[in-house]
Design a protein around this motif. Sequence first.
Motif: not given
Length: 263
Positions: A197, A200, A215, A218
Amino acid sequence: MNEKLTVTPFGEIAIKKHREIKGRIKTLTLKREASGKWFAVFCVETPEEIPRENKGKTVGIDLGLKTFATLSDGEVIKNPRHFKKHEERLAFIQREFSKRKKGGSNRKRAKIRVAKLHEKVADTRRDFLHKITTQLVDDYSVIALEKLASQEMSEENYGKFINDAGWSKFAKMLAYKAEGAGCRVVFVDPKDTTQECSNCHKIVQKDLTERMHNCPFCGLSIDRDLNAARVILIRATPGQGGSNASGNVAIATSMKEEAHAYS
Ligand SMILES: [Zn+2]
């Protein structure tokens, strides 16, 4: 251009200047060719050329199959439309060619057609690569790319290997053009660039059919290639966000020499 050259101790010599002399003259050599002609050879010292400063931004690029490239700033470079047309036609002619009798005149004609179309496809590809690489080194000061799959062929990158010929040409052209444009090309570790990601840095597993990066950690939801391009950018800019970004950077110096073949 007929001019006079003053040489101690000979005095004035009439010369024909073939080109302007730039820089400070260090030495002069007078030499006589086998033809009987005399040549005055100047050795000059020129100030070192300072690469012009490029004030462009830093960008990460994810290379793909359907779209040629996705940039971390959201820009997308599509494959030229006529590529597909040419390639389909090439496949058709090649099938025709293989059906022809060996030694027949039809086969010879088909062979020429195949060769001509191959040339056309190669020309189109080269023109396309020249155009986009020139644009990129003009627009950006640092360009981050994945280290090519052929150099580090992990299972994850196997699918990408198909298009690798085009990509390595692209990377070489880019590295070679960057030098003169005040731009730097950086190659990063390709491991998990599509899974990580970009926000994050947690791993979000997805297969090839999933076009989005969603994701669960996050909440980031963006195009998968755009996410990969951002991860590539982060890996090239250690210290500017992104975990364990250092150690992945390798500058493309080794590619430069080879790259000149594409100038
Ligand atoms: Zn995330």
